[in-house]
Write an enzyme that holds these catalytic residues in place. Structure first.
Site, mmCIF file in Angstrom:
data_model
loop_
_atom_site.group_PDB
_atom_site.id
_atom_site.type_symbol
_atom_site.label_atom_id
_atom_site.label_comp_id
_atom_site.label_asym_id
_atom_site.label_seq_id
_atom_site.Cartn_x
_atom_site.Cartn_y
_atom_site.Cartn_z
ATOM 1 C CB SER A 21 -0.858 0.051 1.268
ATOM 2 O OG SER A 21 -1.647 -1.083 1.360
ATOM 3 C CG HIS B 134 -2.491 -0.631 -3.872
ATOM 4 N ND1 HIS B 134 -3.146 0.551 -3.580
ATOM 5 C CD2 HIS B 134 -2.460 -1.320 -2.709
ATOM 6 C CE1 HIS B 134 -3.482 0.557 -2.310
ATOM 7 N NE2 HIS B 134 -3.077 -0.554 -1.761
ATOM 8 C CD GLU C 245 -4.364 3.244 -6.216
ATOM 9 O OE1 GLU C 245 -5.106 4.219 -6.047
ATOM 10 O OE2 GLU C 245 -3.458 2.937 -5.410
ATOM 11 C CG ASN D 21 -4.750 3.896 0.215
ATOM 12 O OD1 ASN D 21 -5.957 3.756 0.331
ATOM 13 N ND2 ASN D 21 -3.908 2.885 0.290
HETATM 14 N N1 LIG Z 1 -5.116 -4.753 4.341
HETATM 15 C C1 LIG Z 1 -5.441 -3.990 3.322
HETATM 16 O O1 LIG Z 1 -6.523 -3.409 3.261
HETATM 17 C C2 LIG Z 1 -4.487 -3.825 2.175
HETATM 18 C C3 LIG Z 1 -4.976 -3.282 0.982
HETATM 19 C C4 LIG Z 1 -4.101 -3.180 -0.106
HETATM 20 C C5 LIG Z 1 -2.794 -3.580 0.026
HETATM 21 N N2 LIG Z 1 -2.339 -4.095 1.205
HETATM 22 C C6 LIG Z 1 -0.946 -4.538 1.274
HETATM 23 O O2 LIG Z 1 -0.924 -5.937 1.132
HETATM 24 C C7 LIG Z 1 0.168 -6.486 1.878
HETATM 25 C C8 LIG Z 1 -0.379 -7.503 2.848
HETATM 26 O O3 LIG Z 1 -1.290 -6.868 3.708
HETATM 27 P P1 LIG Z 1 -2.369 -7.726 4.525
HETATM 28 O O4 LIG Z 1 -3.360 -6.762 5.036
HETATM 29 O O5 LIG Z 1 -2.797 -8.901 3.728
HETATM 30 O O6 LIG Z 1 -1.449 -8.229 5.745
HETATM 31 P P2 LIG Z 1 -1.669 -9.489 6.692
HETATM 32 O O7 LIG Z 1 -0.925 -9.198 7.927
HETATM 33 O O8 LIG Z 1 -3.115 -9.861 6.782
HETATM 34 O O9 LIG Z 1 -0.934 -10.673 5.867
HETATM 35 C C9 LIG Z 1 0.428 -10.681 5.604
HETATM 36 C C10 LIG Z 1 0.855 -12.132 5.502
HETATM 37 O O10 LIG Z 1 2.212 -12.189 5.056
HETATM 38 C C11 LIG Z 1 2.778 -13.319 5.669
HETATM 39 N N3 LIG Z 1 4.225 -13.296 5.543
HETATM 40 C C12 LIG Z 1 5.140 -12.628 6.276
HETATM 41 N N4 LIG Z 1 6.395 -12.910 5.827
HETATM 42 C C13 LIG Z 1 6.254 -13.760 4.776
HETATM 43 C C14 LIG Z 1 7.179 -14.418 3.897
HETATM 44 N N5 LIG Z 1 8.480 -14.254 4.008
HETATM 45 N N6 LIG Z 1 6.671 -15.225 2.955
HETATM 46 C C15 LIG Z 1 5.340 -15.424 2.838
HETATM 47 N N7 LIG Z 1 4.424 -14.815 3.639
HETATM 48 C C16 LIG Z 1 4.881 -14.012 4.601
HETATM 49 C C17 LIG Z 1 2.261 -13.274 7.096
HETATM 50 O O11 LIG Z 1 2.387 -14.511 7.749
HETATM 51 C C18 LIG Z 1 0.790 -12.888 6.847
HETATM 52 O O12 LIG Z 1 -0.030 -14.017 6.710
HETATM 53 C C19 LIG Z 1 0.877 -5.312 2.539
HETATM 54 O O13 LIG Z 1 1.950 -4.922 1.758
HETATM 55 C C20 LIG Z 1 -0.203 -4.232 2.552
HETATM 56 O O14 LIG Z 1 0.368 -2.937 2.494
HETATM 57 C C21 LIG Z 1 -3.161 -4.244 2.281
#
Ligand SMILES: NC(=O)c1ccc[n+]([C@@H]2O[C@H](COP(=O)([O-])OP(=O)(O)OC[C@H]3O[C@@H](n4cnc5c(N)ncnc54)[C@H](O)[C@@H]3O)[C@@H](O)[C@H]2O)c1
Length: 293
Positions: free
Chosen positions: A123, A144, A156, A195
């Site tokens: 993000s 994104h 995005e 965002n």
């Molecule tokens: N939550 C949102 O609304 C949202 C929206 C768009 C983008 N994002 C982006 O998406 C990404 C993930 O966010 P999220 O909300 O799903 O987080 P989350 O915490 O729900 O999930 C992240 C996952 O990554 C895993 N992980 C950590 N290290 C790892 C590795 N080396 N190999 C494989 N998996 C690994 C963790 O165990 C966890 O399950 C981030 O970069 C975030 O900025 C989030």
């Protein structure tokens, strides 16, 4: 590589975003392997797929055949090597920590075939900050998705200065194949497009809450019933994760040095208590604890 050459997708991270991005790709016919380092996350994601697909068939949103094919297309593994070794397109959706992402990209660069696109769903972290961990700068970009990724149409695509036109176009086409609506962001700006707009709304909402002007519920009501938003900023924040808001605030401050970018006191309070929103059962609102499976 052309869109028709994309057959195998790897998603790194099975959390909030990763499991839904994986299932989306599987529904649209891609062989999709999703990896995570936490076994419970893999189990949770697999359970989600098992519940989601029959539910969609029941509601008439997916045919039985598509659901069955999607179930066959998707698999979860703790081994990123196994997930990425045949991938034509990789989407990294791991925890929002720069060093972690750089390490993942360095590993992916060695594992994934040389033609594969390596996209990050981050993000906040622009691909320029990751790209030098790889030897394929023209194929490393931001893709994104929005939460929940199975529902939200917008994606995005951010074209950093190192990204080739071919990779950007292919990613836009890939999004369309997934029936998403991609927008091309031609410069790497913090927060990308939507965002940045929401940050302004969210900052105002948090300021009003912290100043005691109105409750989170009433601020949400104002946005829903006065501005026609599908949900208010606090409910949305519970969905996206207060932990992410905290990390993004700290990162914003690190870059700008402007105290106005720091996470607000109430965000910090929830963060230190581990109240991240829906995923922990409590955030701005309370939720039924997710059932243990
Ligand atoms: N939550 C949102 O609304 C949202 C929206 C768009 C983008 N994002 C982006 O998406 C990404 C993930 O966010 P999220 O909300 O799903 O987080 P989350 O915490 O729900 O999930 C992240 C996952 O990554 C895993 N992980 C950590 N290290 C790892 C590795 N080396 N190999 C494989 N998996 C690994 C963790 O165990 C966890 O399950 C981030 O970069 C975030 O900025 C989030």
């Amino acid at each position: 590589m052309k869109l028709e050459d994309v057959k195998n997708v790897c998603v790194v991270g099975a959390g909030n975003m990763g499991h839904q991005i994986s299932l989306l790709c599987a529904i649209y016919g891609y062989k999709t392997k999703c990896s995570d380092v936490v076994p419970e996350m893999l189990k949770k994601a697999d359970n989600f797929v098992n519940n989601y697909l029959p539910g969609r068939v029941e509601k008439g949103k997916l045919t039985k055949e598509v659901a069955e094919a999607a179930r066959k297309n998707i698999s979860f593994t703790a081994d990123m090597k196994e997930a990425a070794k045949d991938a034509d397109f990789v989407i990294e959706a791991a925890t929002e920590v720069l060093d972690l992402k750089r390490k993942i990209f360095a590993d992916l660069d060695k594992i994934a075939p040389p033609h594969a696109i390596l996209a990050t769903n981050s993000s906040f972290i622009v691909s320029s900050r990751i790209v030098d961990a790889t030897k394929r700068p023209d194929k490393v970009l931001n893709m994104h998705f929005f939460n929940p990724a199975l529902v939200m149409k917008l994606v995005e695509v951010v074209r950093g200065p190192h990204v080739s036109e071919e990779s950007a176009n292919l990613t836009m086409d890939f999004c369309k194949k997934l029936e998403k609506v991609p927008v091309l962001i031609k410069k790497e700006v913090d927060g990308f497009l939507l965002n940045r707009i929401f940050r302004v709304i969210s900052r105002e909402a948090l300021w009003m809450l912290d100043m005691g002007v109105a409750s989170a519920e009433d601020i949400d009501k104002a946005c829903v019933y006065g501005a026609g938003h599908p949900m208010g900023p606090f409910r949305l924040n519970d969905l996206t994760g207060i932990d992410l808001t905290y990390i993004m605030g700290m990162e914003g401050f690190r870059k700008s040095g402007n105290p106005a970018d720091l996470p607000s006191p109430s965000v910090v309070e929830h963060y230190v208590k581990g109240e991240y929103g829906e995923k922990t059962g409590k955030g701005w609102y309370e939720y039924k604890k997710p059932e243990k499976k």
